[in-house]
Design an enzyme around this catalytic site. Structure first.
Site, mmCIF file in Angstrom:
data_model
loop_
_atom_site.group_PDB
_atom_site.id
_atom_site.type_symbol
_atom_site.label_atom_id
_atom_site.label_comp_id
_atom_site.label_asym_id
_atom_site.label_seq_id
_atom_site.Cartn_x
_atom_site.Cartn_y
_atom_site.Cartn_z
ATOM 1 N N LYS A 274 69.339 48.677 37.389
ATOM 2 C CA LYS A 274 68.552 49.919 37.261
ATOM 3 C C LYS A 274 69.138 51.042 38.108
ATOM 4 C CE LYS A 274 64.059 48.232 35.757
ATOM 5 N NZ LYS A 274 62.631 48.189 36.034
ATOM 6 N N LYS B 168 68.504 41.517 26.713
ATOM 7 C CA LYS B 168 67.088 41.171 26.521
ATOM 8 C C LYS B 168 66.329 42.280 25.793
ATOM 9 C CE LYS B 168 64.533 42.903 30.459
ATOM 10 N NZ LYS B 168 63.497 42.749 31.417
ATOM 11 N N LYS C 205 61.403 47.176 26.854
ATOM 12 C CA LYS C 205 60.610 48.359 26.505
ATOM 13 C C LYS C 205 61.454 49.620 26.544
ATOM 14 C CE LYS C 205 57.244 46.773 29.355
ATOM 15 N NZ LYS C 205 56.291 46.822 30.439
HETATM 16 P P1 TYM Z 1 57.610 43.744 33.256
HETATM 17 O O1 TYM Z 1 56.484 44.554 32.743
HETATM 18 O O2 TYM Z 1 58.959 44.351 33.260
HETATM 19 O O3 TYM Z 1 57.705 42.380 32.477
HETATM 20 C C1 TYM Z 1 56.543 41.594 32.327
HETATM 21 C C2 TYM Z 1 56.902 40.146 32.011
HETATM 22 O O4 TYM Z 1 57.587 40.054 30.766
HETATM 23 C C3 TYM Z 1 58.755 39.265 30.941
HETATM 24 N N1 TYM Z 1 59.769 39.751 29.993
HETATM 25 C C4 TYM Z 1 60.380 38.959 29.101
HETATM 26 N N2 TYM Z 1 60.267 37.637 28.827
HETATM 27 C C5 TYM Z 1 61.038 37.137 27.832
HETATM 28 N N3 TYM Z 1 61.906 37.900 27.110
HETATM 29 C C6 TYM Z 1 62.041 39.221 27.351
HETATM 30 N N4 TYM Z 1 62.873 39.947 26.613
HETATM 31 C C7 TYM Z 1 61.264 39.813 28.386
HETATM 32 N N5 TYM Z 1 61.143 41.068 28.879
HETATM 33 C C8 TYM Z 1 60.238 41.001 29.874
HETATM 34 C C9 TYM Z 1 59.171 39.515 32.394
HETATM 35 O O5 TYM Z 1 60.004 38.474 32.864
HETATM 36 C C10 TYM Z 1 57.821 39.523 33.063
HETATM 37 O O6 TYM Z 1 57.373 38.201 33.310
HETATM 38 N N6 TYM Z 1 58.255 42.583 37.979
HETATM 39 C C11 TYM Z 1 57.358 42.205 36.894
HETATM 40 C C12 TYM Z 1 55.941 42.661 37.162
HETATM 41 C C13 TYM Z 1 55.365 42.054 38.393
HETATM 42 C C14 TYM Z 1 55.083 40.682 38.618
HETATM 43 C C15 TYM Z 1 54.555 40.598 39.953
HETATM 44 C C16 TYM Z 1 55.214 39.535 37.845
HETATM 45 C C17 TYM Z 1 55.021 42.739 39.513
HETATM 46 N N7 TYM Z 1 54.534 41.854 40.437
HETATM 47 C C18 TYM Z 1 54.175 39.395 40.497
HETATM 48 C C19 TYM Z 1 54.832 38.302 38.410
HETATM 49 C C20 TYM Z 1 54.328 38.242 39.722
HETATM 50 C C21 TYM Z 1 57.950 42.692 35.586
HETATM 51 O O7 TYM Z 1 59.061 42.442 35.325
HETATM 52 O O8 TYM Z 1 57.166 43.357 34.740
#
Ligand code: TYM
Length: 352
Positions: free
Chosen positions: A137, A218, A221
């Site tokens: 990022k 991957k 969004k």
């Molecule tokens: P975010 O919103 O980017 O992603 C949310 C979850 O979706 C999973 N994910 C995927 N899984 C499979 N294939 C994909 N293409 C894909 N894209 C996203 C991510 O691995 C995630 O599980 N940092 C976190 C948010 C967060 C969090 C936490 C999670 C903040 N604090 C504490 C767990 C525990 C995140 O990536 O959000």
């Protein structure tokens, strides 16, 4: 005696689900969060939400909206607040039962940021600057915020506050959960037994859903080409079009081989995650089919699952239920986090 004391201390942090003949069974705790940055994708659904739905009732579960993580990169404030409400409606529409999860908004619990600061002071610059997500990022925008660097420490706070056992995430977040483990172990060593040490929970088939146009990356969004990304609120025609035009190889066989056949393997992964069939069962089921037939079956499955979610989403989006759920979640998590915060302050020595 010391061991007994430790058990009692831990029991306060767990939810005791049954007591019989002097034995107690303790529910393990799970937690995950998603950022409210636009409509979530099929990858988010499979990687995180579906896992929480499948586990509900079996764990003491915490599910939150990571709105403070969202502002580590620039956001439009009106869009952001709209997305927060939309995401909580989507959680419930996806099958998350508010009676079985504590659902809350990260920014409404002030202790997350406070505890994150105390953890930051016990985390090394080298550790956070090594994180793959930070490297990716920060490359995109040279003027990145400090928040982007400390993002995984806030994530550690989210997890460690509640003494979580398992963190269901997609494989891209595994490194962050491992850092949370390292921070917990270090903190415990320095200040005593304060945190439970968590594990990431990653499903085999949903570890990483890839972009339909560019299956080496991957599904995200923030992808530039939205043709490769299925959003949970995409209409049926759009979903079918995106799946039917997914990039595949020039062969004909429906075989799971991510290295040589990333496109078709990604579709097999999606099919497996939604149908519950194993990779081998899918290969066998479609051994006489061509790519066109298989893609249509994948599209039918995705449309079937998402149309149910969308119907429920529009029914509840403007209901009072969402505020009630968030109010309950805020009150419950504030009480737990305050206790952890006071304990940390005392151990560190920042008190009168
Ligand atoms: P975010 O919103 O980017 O992603 C949310 C979850 O979706 C999973 N994910 C995927 N899984 C499979 N294939 C994909 N293409 C894909 N894209 C996203 C991510 O691995 C995630 O599980 N940092 C976190 C948010 C967060 C969090 C936490 C999670 C903040 N604090 C504490 C767990 C525990 C995140 O990536 O959000």
């Amino acid at each position: 005696m010391k061991g007994l004391k430790k058990i009692f201390k831990n029991i306060e942090n767990y939810c005791i689900i049954d007591l019989c003949e002097g034995m107690c069974f303790i529910m393990k705790k799970v937690l995950t969060g998603l950022q409210p940055t636009g409509v979530i994708t099929l990858g988010n659904y499979i990687g995180a939400i579906k896992q929480m739905v499948d586990m509900q009732g079996k764990y003491d579960s915490f599910l939150f909206i990571a709105d403070m993580h969202a502002i580590t990169v620039p956001q439009d404030s009106i869009e952001l607040s709209k997305n927060i409400r939309s995401l909580i409606a989507l959680y419930i529409a996806c099958g998350i039962d508010p009676e079985k999860h504590t659902i809350f908004l990260q920014s409404e619990n002030i202790y997350h940021a406070n505890i994150s600061w105390m953890l930051e002071c016990n985390t090394y610059y080298g550790e956070v600057s090594r994180m793959t997500q930070f490297k990716d990022k920060s490359k995109k925008n040279a003027n990145f915020s400090v928040g982007l660097l400390t993002y995984p420490v806030l994530m550690a706070a989210d997890i460690l506050i509640y003494d979580i056992d398992y963190v269901p995430v997609g494989v891209d977040q595994k490194q962050h959960v491992e850092l949370a483990r390292d921070i917990a172990i270090r903190f415990n060593k320095k200040y005593g037994d304060i945190f439970n040490v968590p594990d990431a929970l990653i499903t085999k088939s949903g570890t990483k859903i890839m972009d339909l146009q560019d299956p080496l990356h991957k599904m995200s969004k923030s992808s530039d080409n939205q043709k490769g990304v299925i959003r949970l609120l995409d209409d049926e025609k759009t979903i079918r079009k995106k799946i039917m035009s997914a990039t595949t190889d020039s062969e004909m066989s429906i075989v799971f081989d991510p290295e040589n056949k990333p496109g078709i393997s990604n579709l097999i992964n999606i099919y497996s995650s939604l149908s519950g069939l194993s990779l081998a069962e899918i290969e066998n089921k479609f051994k006489e089919s061509n790519y066109g037939t298989f893609k249509k079956e994948v599209a039918d499955l995705v449309v079937g699952e998402l149309s149910i979610i969308q119907k429920k989403y529009y029914e509840i989006l403007n209901s009072d239920l969402l505020d009630k759920v968030l109010d309950d979640g805020r009150n419950k998590t504030l009480a737990i986090a305050k206790e952890k915060y006071e304990l940390m302050k005392n151990k560190i020595g920042i008190h009168r």
